[in-house]
Design a protein around this motif. Structure first.
Motif, short mmCIF file in Angstrom:
data_model
loop_
_atom_site.label_atom_id
_atom_site.label_comp_id
_atom_site.label_asym_id
_atom_site.label_seq_id
_atom_site.Cartn_x
_atom_site.Cartn_y
_atom_site.Cartn_z
N ALA A 89 0.77 -1.25 0.08
CA ALA A 89 0.12 0.01 0.01
C ALA A 89 0.88 1.48 -0.08
CB ALA A 89 -0.88 0.13 1.27
N GLU A 90 1.85 1.03 0.78
CA GLU A 90 2.76 2.45 0.73
C GLU A 90 3.57 2.73 -0.41
OE1 GLU A 90 5.63 1.64 3.98
OE2 GLU A 90 3.88 1.56 5.58
N ASN A 91 4.07 1.51 -0.99
CA ASN A 91 4.83 1.83 -2.34
C ASN A 91 3.87 2.20 -3.40
OD1 ASN A 91 6.96 0.78 -1.00
ND2 ASN A 91 7.29 -1.09 -2.24
N LYS A 92 2.47 1.83 -3.36
CA LYS A 92 1.45 2.21 -4.37
C LYS A 92 1.25 3.71 -4.00
CE LYS A 92 -0.77 0.07 -7.49
NZ LYS A 92 -2.24 0.67 -7.69
N THR A 93 0.99 4.21 -3.01
CA THR A 93 0.86 5.64 -2.77
C THR A 93 1.85 6.44 -3.27
OG1 THR A 93 0.92 5.03 -0.43
CG2 THR A 93 -0.92 6.47 -1.37
N ASP A 94 3.05 5.97 -2.54
CA ASP A 94 4.56 6.65 -3.19
C ASP A 94 4.60 6.84 -4.81
OD1 ASP A 94 5.19 7.01 -0.64
OD2 ASP A 94 6.79 5.38 -0.70
N TRP A 95 4.37 5.72 -5.47
CA TRP A 95 4.55 5.70 -6.89
C TRP A 95 3.48 6.77 -7.49
CZ3 TRP A 95 7.08 5.42 -10.95
CH2 TRP A 95 6.55 5.13 -12.36
N GLU A 96 2.07 6.89 -6.91
CA GLU A 96 1.12 7.49 -7.34
C GLU A 96 1.84 8.88 -7.36
OE1 GLU A 96 -1.39 6.83 -9.01
OE2 GLU A 96 -1.22 4.67 -8.57
N LYS A 97 2.20 9.25 -6.15
CA LYS A 97 2.73 10.47 -6.03
C LYS A 97 4.05 11.00 -6.68
CE LYS A 97 1.86 10.98 -0.99
NZ LYS A 97 2.50 10.77 0.27
N ALA A 98 4.87 10.06 -7.01
CA ALA A 98 5.81 10.17 -7.94
C ALA A 98 5.56 10.23 -9.36
CB ALA A 98 6.91 9.20 -7.69
N LYS A 99 4.46 9.60 -9.66
CA LYS A 99 4.14 9.66 -11.04
C LYS A 99 3.34 11.04 -11.46
CE LYS A 99 0.55 7.01 -12.35
NZ LYS A 99 -0.14 5.82 -12.48
N GLN A 100 2.56 11.57 -10.34
CA GLN A 100 2.01 12.96 -10.73
C GLN A 100 3.22 14.01 -10.76
OE1 GLN A 100 -0.82 13.62 -7.39
NE2 GLN A 100 -2.07 11.88 -8.02
N LEU A 101 4.06 13.95 -9.84
CA LEU A 101 5.00 14.85 -9.88
C LEU A 101 5.86 14.90 -11.17
CD1 LEU A 101 6.94 14.68 -6.44
CD2 LEU A 101 5.88 16.74 -7.36
N ILE A 102 6.07 13.84 -11.73
CA ILE A 102 6.98 13.53 -12.85
C ILE A 102 6.23 14.01 -13.89
CG2 ILE A 102 7.94 11.73 -14.51
CD1 ILE A 102 9.13 10.01 -11.90
N ASP A 103 4.91 13.82 -13.98
CA ASP A 103 4.08 14.22 -15.17
C ASP A 103 4.06 15.60 -15.23
OD1 ASP A 103 3.32 11.86 -16.20
OD2 ASP A 103 1.26 11.83 -14.81
N LYS A 104 3.93 16.39 -13.95
CA LYS A 104 3.89 17.72 -13.75
C LYS A 104 5.29 18.36 -14.37
CE LYS A 104 0.82 18.61 -10.17
NZ LYS A 104 0.84 18.57 -8.52
N LEU A 105 6.50 17.54 -14.00
CA LEU A 105 7.93 18.09 -13.83
C LEU A 105 8.19 18.00 -15.53
CD1 LEU A 105 9.63 17.07 -10.84
CD2 LEU A 105 9.12 19.36 -11.64
N THR A 106 7.80 17.10 -16.08
CA THR A 106 8.40 16.72 -17.34
C THR A 106 7.14 17.21 -18.60
OG1 THR A 106 7.03 14.44 -17.42
CG2 THR A 106 9.58 14.67 -16.90
N GLY A 107 5.90 17.70 -18.14
CA GLY A 107 5.00 17.96 -19.21
C GLY A 107 5.36 19.34 -19.73
N ALA A 108 4.66 19.48 -20.82
CA ALA A 108 5.11 20.70 -21.63
C ALA A 108 4.49 21.99 -20.97
CB ALA A 108 4.81 20.71 -23.13
N CYS A 109 5.14 23.05 -20.88
CA CYS A 109 4.30 24.17 -20.13
C CYS A 109 3.01 24.68 -21.11
CB CYS A 109 5.26 25.52 -20.06
SG CYS A 109 6.58 25.23 -18.67
N THR A 110 1.74 24.56 -20.42
CA THR A 110 0.82 24.92 -21.26
C THR A 110 0.52 26.39 -21.04
OG1 THR A 110 -0.46 23.99 -19.51
CG2 THR A 110 -0.18 22.56 -21.25
N ASN A 111 0.98 27.20 -20.25
CA ASN A 111 0.53 28.70 -20.22
C ASN A 111 1.40 29.62 -20.54
OD1 ASN A 111 1.94 27.86 -17.93
ND2 ASN A 111 0.83 28.88 -16.21
#
Lengths: 111, 230
Positions: A89-111
């Protein structure tokens, strides 16, 4: 491709735990399930798998027992413990968080 | 089971000390590899292809096997415990013999002076024997108990100690065995004190050894797998 398998390898333990949550299993069965789930694009080396088994067993996240096969070699089965479920459960939440962060950080700037 | 795969795994483990852990890893590895091999064959691959794929799927087992190698430090430490255990065991065995000698000495003394109270002299001899046996046994148990678990494989303790394996049935037999020996000890002391025929009652121990052997035979009959541990 190299990056993908490196990232995946970092999650070997979580992948194993995810399989054991459904039912007790043994090395080859787990690896086969991984291959099927990924349509053959990913498989764990057996050595990696056993190393992870030992680590998880020492941490009390899984336990092992020998199956009583009538024919052929005995299989060593693994079962998840309460500790293991917690770690999963812990690893799963960690991964979800990391995924969101990485998505944010590697996503192209939209504004 | 495919011979080539078995050979391959045998070679992998050829330099590994034959601890229980190593034997289990080997069996696990062999089982999973054989199954994979059979699957490849079932998919219509040739034996060679199946073998190559199975061996390639193994990956780098060096670090896994390195864990099974005795480290020099551990080996040194194990030697320390081994020497101490040997010493204590030798002393304890000497004490057992000394105890028996004292008992014989007391018996001899009662022969010499007929007037004395034979029974109480013999009783004293037996009590001394039992005290010596208790101390010696305590020493043996202690010296074995203080050995740290991680050193036990290096001292051959795991393989040596259980003639009954680690399966549930093996545990039951081990239990029956210990109870049987306790019972035999009780019977020996009981009969001996009752009849005071110490010269003949030792036969009870022989009966005990025979029963132990019978128990082992029954165990191996019930659990054939136990006799083919790698």
């Amino acid at each position: 491709m190299l990056i993908i398998s490196d990232v995946l390898r970092g999650h070997t333990e979580t992948i194993i735990l995810a399989h054991l949550i459904n039912k007790d299993s043994y090395g080859y069965e787990i690896n086969k399930a991984i291959q099927e789930k990924t349509q053959g694009s990913f498989e764990l080396k057996e050595a990696t798998l056993y190393t992870a088994f030992r680590r998880l067993e020492q941490a009390g996240c899984i336990i092992s027992y020998w199956g009583g096969e009538e024919t052929g070699a005995r299989r060593r089965y693994y079962a998840i413990t309460e500790n293991g479920k917690q770690l999963y459960a812990e690893n799963k939440t960690d991964w979800e968080k990391a995924k969101q962060l990485i998505d944010k950080l590697t996503g192209a700037c939209t504004n | 089971m495919n011979k080539k795969i078995k050979n391959y795994v045998d070679v992998l483990f050829s330099d590994i000390p034959r601890t229980r852990r190593a034997a289990e890893l080997k069996e696990e590895l062999l089982g999973n590899m054989s199954e994979r091999f059979e699957d490849c064959i079932a998919q219509g691959k040739s034996e060679n292809e199946a073998y190559t794929e199975t061996v390639a799927g193994l990956g780098d087992v060096d670090s896994l096997l390195a864990e099974l190698q005795p480290q020099i430090e551990l080996k040194k430490e194990a030697d320390f415990y081994r020497i101490r255990r040997a010493r204590v065991t030798a002393i304890s065995v000497a004490m057992y013999i000394l105890g028996a000698a004292i008992l014989i000495g007391f018996a001899w003394m009662t022969e010499l002076n007929k007037g004395a109270n034979e029974d109480s002299i013999m009783l004293l001899g037996v009590i001394i024997l039992l005290v010596i046996v208790a101390v010696a046994t305590g020493m043996i148990i202690y010296v074995n108990l203080i050995i740290p678990n991680e050193l036990k494989p290096y001292l051959n303790m795991e393989e040596e100690d259980d003639s009954f394996g680690r399966t549930p049935i093996g545990h039951v037999f081990g239990l029956i065995n210990s109870v049987m020996w306790l019972f035999i000890t009780a019977v020996y002391l009981g009969i001996s004190f009752y009849t005071m025929r110490w010269d003949i009652t030792w036969v009870v121990w022989i009966i005990g050894a025979v029963m132990h052997g019978v128990l082992k035979v029954i165990y191996h009959l019930i659990e054939p797998a136990a006799s083919k541990i790698i």
